[in-house]
Motif scaffolding. Structure first.
Motif, short mmCIF file in Angstrom:
data_model
loop_
_atom_site.label_atom_id
_atom_site.label_comp_id
_atom_site.label_asym_id
_atom_site.label_seq_id
_atom_site.Cartn_x
_atom_site.Cartn_y
_atom_site.Cartn_z
N ALA A 1 0.73 -1.29 -0.08
CA ALA A 1 0.28 -0.01 0.07
C ALA A 1 0.72 1.31 -0.18
O ALA A 1 2.26 0.92 0.70
N ASP A 2 0.33 2.63 -0.28
CA ASP A 2 0.74 4.09 -0.14
C ASP A 2 1.37 4.06 0.73
O ASP A 2 -0.01 4.12 1.80
N ASP A 3 2.31 4.12 1.90
CA ASP A 3 2.18 4.72 3.05
C ASP A 3 1.76 5.88 3.19
O ASP A 3 1.32 5.36 4.39
N ALA A 4 2.10 7.27 2.55
CA ALA A 4 1.08 8.27 3.28
C ALA A 4 -0.46 8.03 3.22
O ALA A 4 -1.27 8.06 4.24
N VAL A 5 -1.24 7.19 1.86
CA VAL A 5 -2.50 6.64 2.37
C VAL A 5 -2.50 5.94 3.35
O VAL A 5 -3.99 5.85 4.03
N LEU A 6 -2.18 4.91 3.99
CA LEU A 6 -2.23 3.99 5.14
C LEU A 6 -2.56 4.44 6.62
O LEU A 6 -2.78 4.54 7.13
N LYS A 7 -0.91 5.60 6.38
CA LYS A 7 -0.80 6.77 7.39
C LYS A 7 -2.25 7.33 7.51
O LYS A 7 -2.47 7.53 8.80
N THR A 8 -2.76 8.19 6.99
CA THR A 8 -3.82 8.91 6.77
C THR A 8 -4.86 8.26 7.27
O THR A 8 -5.20 8.43 8.73
N VAL A 9 -5.50 6.92 6.84
CA VAL A 9 -6.71 6.15 7.17
C VAL A 9 -6.13 5.67 8.76
O VAL A 9 -7.60 5.65 9.50
N VAL A 10 -5.39 4.84 9.16
CA VAL A 10 -5.07 4.40 10.11
C VAL A 10 -5.02 5.83 10.97
O VAL A 10 -5.48 5.39 11.95
N GLY A 11 -4.98 6.77 11.23
CA GLY A 11 -4.91 8.56 11.57
C GLY A 11 -6.24 8.44 12.19
O GLY A 11 -6.74 9.11 13.48
N VAL A 12 -7.26 8.33 10.49
CA VAL A 12 -8.54 8.80 11.01
C VAL A 12 -9.35 8.38 12.05
O VAL A 12 -9.68 7.92 12.35
N LEU A 13 -8.89 6.68 11.96
CA LEU A 13 -9.17 5.29 12.24
C LEU A 13 -9.14 5.80 13.95
O LEU A 13 -9.97 5.71 14.20
N ILE A 14 -7.44 5.97 13.84
CA ILE A 14 -7.31 6.03 15.92
C ILE A 14 -8.49 7.06 16.24
O ILE A 14 -8.53 7.07 17.94
N LEU A 15 -8.23 8.31 15.54
CA LEU A 15 -9.09 9.59 16.41
C LEU A 15 -10.56 9.45 16.48
O LEU A 15 -11.18 9.55 17.63
N ALA A 16 -10.84 8.43 15.27
CA ALA A 16 -12.14 8.15 15.77
C ALA A 16 -12.33 7.25 16.93
O ALA A 16 -13.30 6.99 18.13
N GLY A 17 -11.48 5.86 16.83
CA GLY A 17 -11.11 4.99 18.52
C GLY A 17 -11.04 6.11 20.01
O GLY A 17 -12.02 5.73 21.09
#
Length: 251
Positions: free
Chosen positions: A93-109
């Motif tokens: 996966a694209d590293d930047a996209v992966l980190k962005t998605v993970v960051g959003v999910l963590i904040l939602a959590g």
């Protein structure tokens, strides 16, 4: 690697080790941003897992009797199952996209955890523990930061904080070693060619941080410790999200 960068890694390791002993977690969240800046994203994952494993084993020697081993199995086995898929995701996966998605999910959590804390009804049973472990293993293998999801469970789960913090030490140790071995086999580009003396020097602030954290551990009320862990998870999510967004903008 420049001397200033190496000093920054030592300082971050000291602060991270204090948090790891006092709260049971926090080493990766403190050190990953510094390691990424100094070493680059791929070697940083290897470095944080090696140093995190060393910190956890030092802390474990102090909290061994508090570990609830049966519950630890429910956390650890799903996490180990998630490591290799996480590494494969990171390599494809694209590293930047992966980190962005993970960051959003963590904040939602984090937002969900704050809402759940108001109900004063903790998550009960082994299923939430297993889900937490699986997600933590996936994130640890992909972006090198599995601690935020562990912090979210720590804030809303029914596992007593001191016992949970103790159980996280063998958890982090086994998970980190598994990640390093798996990543070396599947992604050799992430190897860290440090000389032996560099590892020895970095170990000194780790030991010092653990002993400083030991003095703080007994003075923190459980409610306060859970709130701090939730804050650390929030900062970890922001850090991962910022890293991803910045890379997207730059690219």
């Amino acid at each position: 690697m420049e001397l200033l960068g190496f000093v920054a890694i030592c300082v971050a390791s000291l602060v991270g080790a204090v948090g790891q002993r006092a709260l049971g977690m926090g080493f990766g969240l403190v050190t990953v941003p510094v390691l990424v800046l100094v070493l680059g994203p791929l070697p940083a994952v290897t470095a944080v897992n090696v140093l995190g494993a060393l910190t956890s084993i030092i802390v474990l020697a102090q909290v061994w009797r508090l570990v609830q081993w049966r519950r630890l199995i429910w956390l650890l086995l799903p996490a180990l199952a998630g490591v290799v898929p996480g590494i494969l995701i990171a390599t494809s996966a694209d590293d930047a996209v992966l980190k962005t998605v993970v960051g959003v999910l963590i904040l939602a959590g984090v937002a969900l955890s704050v809402w759940m804390r108001r109900s004063e009804r903790p998550l009960e049973g082994d299923v939430p523990v297993a889900v937490t472990g699986a997600v933590a293993g996936l994130l640890n293998g992909s972006v090198g930061v599995g601690a935020p999801v562990l912090g979210l469970y720590g804030a809303v789960g029914d596992w007593p904080q001191r016992a949970y913090a103790a159980a996280l030490q063998p958890f982090f140790f086994v998970l980190s070693v598994t990640t390093v071995v798996s990543k070396t086999l599947l992604d050799p580009a992430g190897a860290l060619p440090w000389p032996w003396w560099a590892w020895l020097v970095v170990s000194a602030p780790l030991v010092a941080g653990v002993f400083l954290g030991d003095r703080l551990a007994g003075r923190l009320p459980e409610r306060t410790a859970r709130a701090i862990i939730l804050l650390i998870s929030l900062l970890g999510g922001i850090s991962v999200l910022w890293s991803g967004v910045a890379a997207l903008i730059a690219g």
